[in-house]
Design an enzyme around this catalytic site. Structure first.
Site, PDB file in Angstrom:
ATOM      1  N   TYR A 117       0.847  -1.200   0.000  1.00 27.14           N
ATOM      2  CA  TYR A 117       0.000   0.000   0.000  1.00 27.14           C
ATOM      3  C   TYR A 117       0.886   1.256   0.000  1.00 27.14           C
ATOM      4  O   TYR A 117       1.916   1.278   0.685  1.00 27.14           O
ATOM      5  CB  TYR A 117      -0.894  -0.057   1.240  1.00 27.14           C
ATOM      6  CG  TYR A 117      -1.755   1.151   1.423  1.00 27.14           C
ATOM      7  CD1 TYR A 117      -2.842   1.371   0.591  1.00 27.14           C
ATOM      8  CD2 TYR A 117      -1.478   2.073   2.423  1.00 27.14           C
ATOM      9  CE1 TYR A 117      -3.634   2.490   0.759  1.00 27.14           C
ATOM     10  CE2 TYR A 117      -2.270   3.192   2.595  1.00 27.14           C
ATOM     11  CZ  TYR A 117      -3.344   3.400   1.751  1.00 27.14           C
ATOM     12  OH  TYR A 117      -4.120   4.510   1.922  1.00 27.14           O
ATOM     13  N   ASP A 196      -0.579  -7.817   6.181  1.00 25.44           N
ATOM     14  CA  ASP A 196      -1.676  -6.884   5.902  1.00 25.44           C
ATOM     15  C   ASP A 196      -2.721  -7.671   5.108  1.00 25.44           C
ATOM     16  O   ASP A 196      -2.519  -8.003   3.945  1.00 25.44           O
ATOM     17  CB  ASP A 196      -1.156  -5.687   5.097  1.00 25.44           C
ATOM     18  CG  ASP A 196      -2.251  -4.658   4.809  1.00 25.44           C
ATOM     19  OD1 ASP A 196      -3.441  -5.038   4.754  1.00 25.44           O
ATOM     20  OD2 ASP A 196      -1.910  -3.470   4.616  1.00 25.44           O
TER      21      ASP A 196
HETATM   22  C1  LIG Z   1      -6.141   1.562   2.802  1.00 23.80           C
HETATM   23  C2  LIG Z   1      -5.062   0.593   3.099  1.00 23.80           C
HETATM   24  C3  LIG Z   1      -4.170   0.812   4.154  1.00 23.80           C
HETATM   25  C4  LIG Z   1      -4.209   2.079   5.001  1.00 23.80           C
HETATM   26  O1  LIG Z   1      -5.347   2.143   5.782  1.00 23.80           O
HETATM   27  P1  LIG Z   1      -6.039   3.527   6.288  1.00 23.80           P
HETATM   28  O2  LIG Z   1      -7.231   3.037   7.000  1.00 23.80           O
HETATM   29  O3  LIG Z   1      -6.321   4.348   5.075  1.00 23.80           O
HETATM   30  O4  LIG Z   1      -5.044   4.203   7.162  1.00 23.80           O
HETATM   31  C5  LIG Z   1      -3.233  -0.163   4.403  1.00 23.80           C
HETATM   32  N1  LIG Z   1      -3.132  -1.283   3.656  1.00 23.80           N
HETATM   33  C6  LIG Z   1      -3.975  -1.522   2.630  1.00 23.80           C
HETATM   34  C7  LIG Z   1      -3.837  -2.771   1.833  1.00 23.80           C
HETATM   35  C8  LIG Z   1      -4.960  -0.603   2.315  1.00 23.80           C
HETATM   36  O5  LIG Z   1      -5.771  -0.818   1.275  1.00 23.80           O
END
Ligand SMILES: *Cc1c(COP(=O)(O)O)cnc(C)c1O
Length: 407
Positions: A117, A196
């Site tokens: 990201y 993630d």
């Molecule tokens: C949107 C996103 C983030 C960041 O999250 P926020 O809630 O915008 O801080 C991190 N990892 C992935 C894969 C995302 O799509």
């Protein structure tokens, strides 16, 4: 029971809230102690000065430490991934940065999957180096031995993986990451794997069951699911979550009660939303694949047994998900013409909400990624990313078709 059966009730006791069937919003900064002794007991436990007595629940003290809306939400979120514990944050980025800051120290190195990201990429490559922490990237084409060669001589403390990767849906093998972590671990310094799981979770991929130590979410996406809040979450074992939760307490980046309440409401429909989104995504991806103005479609449901990623897909995921990217024939001009012609899809970043969204990663979400990395990862000017919502798929296809006709 299945998690979806428990999202309406788990962890909430109506008798503590005048019988209200739904958990109220505990919009309060602090909580009244019954006696000074109780306050002392609560603090001793919260600050780790003594162990819990059998059956003891941590008492409510102050909403930076805990709040019923967060606690119940955290218990419910833990069910999907089978985690011991969960901590909810005010954003996905605060969840990610808290994990990186807790598990890395000056002189350490971080091994991370590419692409990640855009915000995560910025934190790893622009912020962490200022604290003497180096990031080393690997791609889904690198073998176990190649990865180990890249980090030879470095003090790796954490492996950070985003799979499927945003925006190309490249898959990383979590078992391979576990093996690398174990080979790099020392007796007194275990290397942890953090994943993630925003793209697939908490429904379609469960990294804790596949050998990983921590799962991270941008709860802004599927978990929130309505494009109306920003939040994040981290899940894992009691031992590791104690560290994450403690740093959260002192960074003060927990979510507030209102966000917690909204997320509980979202969780009730998580399964039906995501299931519908995945079913719509399949229709959209199949339509794109057959369209003459489309060069390539990045959709996990199109992987063939002969693709090297297919084995990982079958072992790790229970659905191809609801994110579809594609290369339009041409370049930025054609991509922009398409995006500017959409009527039902909204031109916006973010993903996982009930409404369908479209964006151009090279100039939007991933414009901060170095050009060299963008080339390596196929984030070209032709690439368009779609997040598929819960609309009727025939309307989505109608919109894509009429927009492609304008190109
Ligand atoms: C949107 C996103 C983030 C960041 O999250 P926020 O809630 O915008 O801080 C991190 N990892 C992935 C894969 C995302 O799509």
């Amino acid at each position: 029971m299945y998690p979806e059966s428990l999202m309406m009730s788990y962890g909430y006791k109506p008798e503590l809230s005048e019988g209200a069937i739904k958990c109220p919003i505990f919009q309060t900064s602090t909580f009244v102690f019954k006696s000074a002794k109780e306050g002392k007991d609560f603090f001793e436990l919260a600050y780790g000065k003594r162990e819990k007595t059998p059956g003891e629940q941590p008492g409510l003290i102050y909403s930076r430490l805990n709040n019923p809306d967060l606690q119940i939400l955290e218990e419910r979120l833990s069910l999907w991934d089978g985690a011991d514990e969960c901590a909810v944050f005010e954003s996905g980025m605060s969840a990610i940065s808290t994990v990186l800051l807790e598990f890395l120290r000056p002189g350490d190195a971080l091994l991370y999957s590419m692409p990640v990201y855009g915000g995560t990429d910025h934190f790893i490559n622009k912020v962490l180096p200022q604290y003497g922490i180096k990031g080393v990237g690997f791609t889904s084409d690198d073998s176990e031995e190649e990865i180990l060669r890249k980090v030879a001589g470095l003090s790796i403390k954490l492996i950070y993986v985003e799979t499927p990767a945003n925006p190309t849906n490249a898959l990383f093998d979590l078992f391979l990451c576990r093996r690398v972590a174990d080979r790099l671990s020392k007796e007194d310094a275990k290397v942890y794997v953090a994943v993630d799981n925003t793209y697939m979770g908490p429904l379609w991929q469960h990294p804790l069951k596949q050998g990983s130590d921590l799962v991270i979410y941008s709860a802004t996406k599927y978990i929130g699911g309505h494009s109306d809040l920003i939040a994040g979450a981290v899940l894992g074992s009691t031992e590791l979550m104690k560290r994450v939760r403690t740093l959260r307490t002192f960074l003060g980046n927990m979510a507030g009660p209102w966000t917690g309440w909204l997320l509980m409401r979202s969780l009730e429909t998580l399964k039906v939303r995501m299931t519908q989104q995945a079913s719509n995504a399949k229709e959209v991806a199949d339509f794109l694949l057959a369209h003459p103005k489309v060069e390539k479609v990045y959709y996990l449901g199109h992987l063939k047994e002969s693709d090297s990623q297919y084995t990982i897909y079958r072992r790790q995921l229970s659905s191809p998900g609801a994110m579809v990217s594609f290369d339009i024939k041409g370049g930025e001009q054609e991509a922009f013409a398409f995006l500017d012609s959409l009527k039902l899809f909204k031109l916006a970043v973010s993903l996982g909400g009930t409404e369908s969204l479209a964006e151009h990663p090279a100039t939007m979400t991933h414009s901060d990624v170095s050009e060299e990395d963008r080339d390596l990862l196929r984030i070209s000017e032709k690439l368009i990313r779609l997040s598929i919502g819960v609309e009727h798929y025939e309307d989505l296809i109608w919109d894509i078709k009429q927009a492609l006709d304008q190109v």
